[in-house]
Scaffold this active site. Sequence first.
Site, short mmCIF file in Angstrom:
data_model
loop_
_atom_site.label_atom_id
_atom_site.label_comp_id
_atom_site.label_asym_id
_atom_site.label_seq_id
_atom_site.Cartn_x
_atom_site.Cartn_y
_atom_site.Cartn_z
N CYS A 93 33.92 42.06 40.88
CA CYS A 93 34.20 41.79 40.00
C CYS A 93 35.81 41.65 39.80
CB CYS A 93 33.88 42.60 38.71
SG CYS A 93 34.77 44.35 39.33
N HIS A 117 34.90 48.45 35.62
CA HIS A 117 34.21 46.73 35.90
C HIS A 117 35.91 45.77 35.29
CE1 HIS A 117 31.76 43.57 36.31
NE2 HIS A 117 31.11 43.28 34.92
N ASN A 160 32.42 38.77 30.82
CA ASN A 160 32.16 39.95 31.83
C ASN A 160 31.37 38.46 32.90
OD1 ASN A 160 30.57 40.78 33.65
ND2 ASN A 160 29.68 41.90 31.88
#
Length: 647
Positions: free
Chosen positions: A112, A310, A330
């Site tokens: 990520c 994250h 995201n």
Amino acid sequence: MPPKQPEIHRPSLRPRRYGILPEIPHCYLRRAVCRRYNSRKHCYLRCDAEGYINRRAYFLGKRSVCFCRTRRPSEATPACAKRVGDIFDKPQFFVHKDAHVMDTRQGAEGDCWFISSLGCLCVDVQFPKLIAKLCPPEARDEKVGVYGFVFFRDGEWISEIIDDKLYIRAPDYDDCDDERRAVWDRSHSRLDPAVLREEYRKTFQSNSDALFFGSCADPNETWVPLIEKAFAKAHGDFNAIDGGWPGEGIEDLTGGVTTEIVSADILDKDLLWNEGFLRVNKEFLFNSGTRQYGHADPNELGRQGIEDDHAYSLLRAVDYNGNRLCMVKNPWGETEWNGPWSDGSKEWTPEAMKALEHKFGNEGIFWMPYADFLRRYDQIWRTRLFTDDWNIAQHWTTIQVPWAGDYNDTKFEFDLPKPATAVIVLSQLDTRYFMGLTGQYTFQLSFRLHKSGEKQHIIRGYSSGDRSATTEVDLEAGTYEVLLQISGQRFDSLPKVEDVVKQNWLARREKLMSIGLSYDIANAKGQGVESEPEPEPEPTASVMTMTADAAPSAPSEPAVAVDASNVDATGAAGTTVGAAFTVDTEPDPASDEAPWDAVCVVGLKVFTPGMAAAIRVVKPTAAAPAVGKANLDVDDPEKDATEKVAK
């Protein structure tokens, strides 16, 4: 045999990629420093002050290592690999002639941090087409299936060539032996066998949704999975890019310089908004990250749609009718904030939708208030991008790191011919691309900047990730000294380089040769011969100078002998899953612990507009020995508490 060095139990304020981070004693949480945003120097500084709680140390001591949340945690390995033409119906590198922020979707890899960095590069304002520059049209042949990419590593741009094979989630029809095959056959039993097989392929093995790793939102777009594959190959394999720091991802894609900001330590949030956030995609790129919370929240009810541990991309920051709003992405391409200014919330009006150019949908892009952004995201990375009028000077050398965290006898010096804003970066090698041959030592960097001959430092530089320490400051013309503080830690649970070579030279020969070549090339940066000073470049040209310095001693782990002629530049090194070396980590009970012998290759980079700095290394010699050690800083954990502080 030399005497055994005493073991020092020293807390690390930076989580490491390997080993277990020790708990930080309470006393170190009290001896703290804070950060403030300095408007004149446009940088985050640490204030030398006692009595503040070190929120950064507490935060980093409790969270997991790096950012590695995956979109599909249940899938362990891909089923097979196919060429782009066999996966996509109408494959295109860019469907809309260029990359778009809605394109990026993270896959099963825990990268990520990298996918969020790609998202930051997709908003074209002052620096357009950043993604396209990584793989220009002349560097790819989509019909043949060959692509060339460039990435920034250890102070220079490197190239990587890949084919167009991509991993997919579902196996071929004939290889599918799970319940999915039985259900499919029963529900399609009336179809012709050829039609049945083709329908299976279209359902499970076609277009973007079939990919195991990253993908584009458009079913026929290919740039995200291909750049992810090239980045993985440049670093060895997909395992090498599992987990990382978002700011380092942007550095690898742009050559910029990242400064880490801890949200809890921001003293002037208005100044950060005006001097930082409002310049996103104009002068800086921003991404952010959340920590791993102690209380599990599987349904994400208390997190309001923000995932733990994250990384996210900051795309825009605007003042709208007295509201400070942040547009965030995201990298999963789904799962959004559901608090104020989220999709469908009461704050939205038709006028606001039009003014902010926003549409509701679950594509991972959402708006949220600035205050909530700072509360939800514990770390923020601000990456400065450089225009053509900036010049880069750099110099690499090899440092023998003592087991005590003193300032090193070796130091850098640089000359500025005229006043300028200087971005100063002290870096160690990016060990990600020779992972497995990193050895047992890890290092954390910091430095102090002094005017030549003066004891009082001007500013200090602290780490922003695993590999660099940075600062930005306005300097007058003159000579400056950079004093190095390199803290080393040895983890006996990690394999030694010679053990990795011994246990993999036969079974994993090609892989070992490829990674070994990267190891040799990287460490050679600090073992060259002092170069002659180069003439000053023209003020309008972007110039990069690089020199290297002789090592004070040989590295503790021998370099791997590699025959470069046997390494296939387009081979499968970057398309191998589960490529970790096989190493027996059980210690030999009959062997004694080796003495401390830590060697770190470091480089100093100085960015200045309109001119290039001249950098050199100053090392103590028999003719000119070091005159005493530089005093430790007042807030350094290793400073003797009984020592009087000089006024």
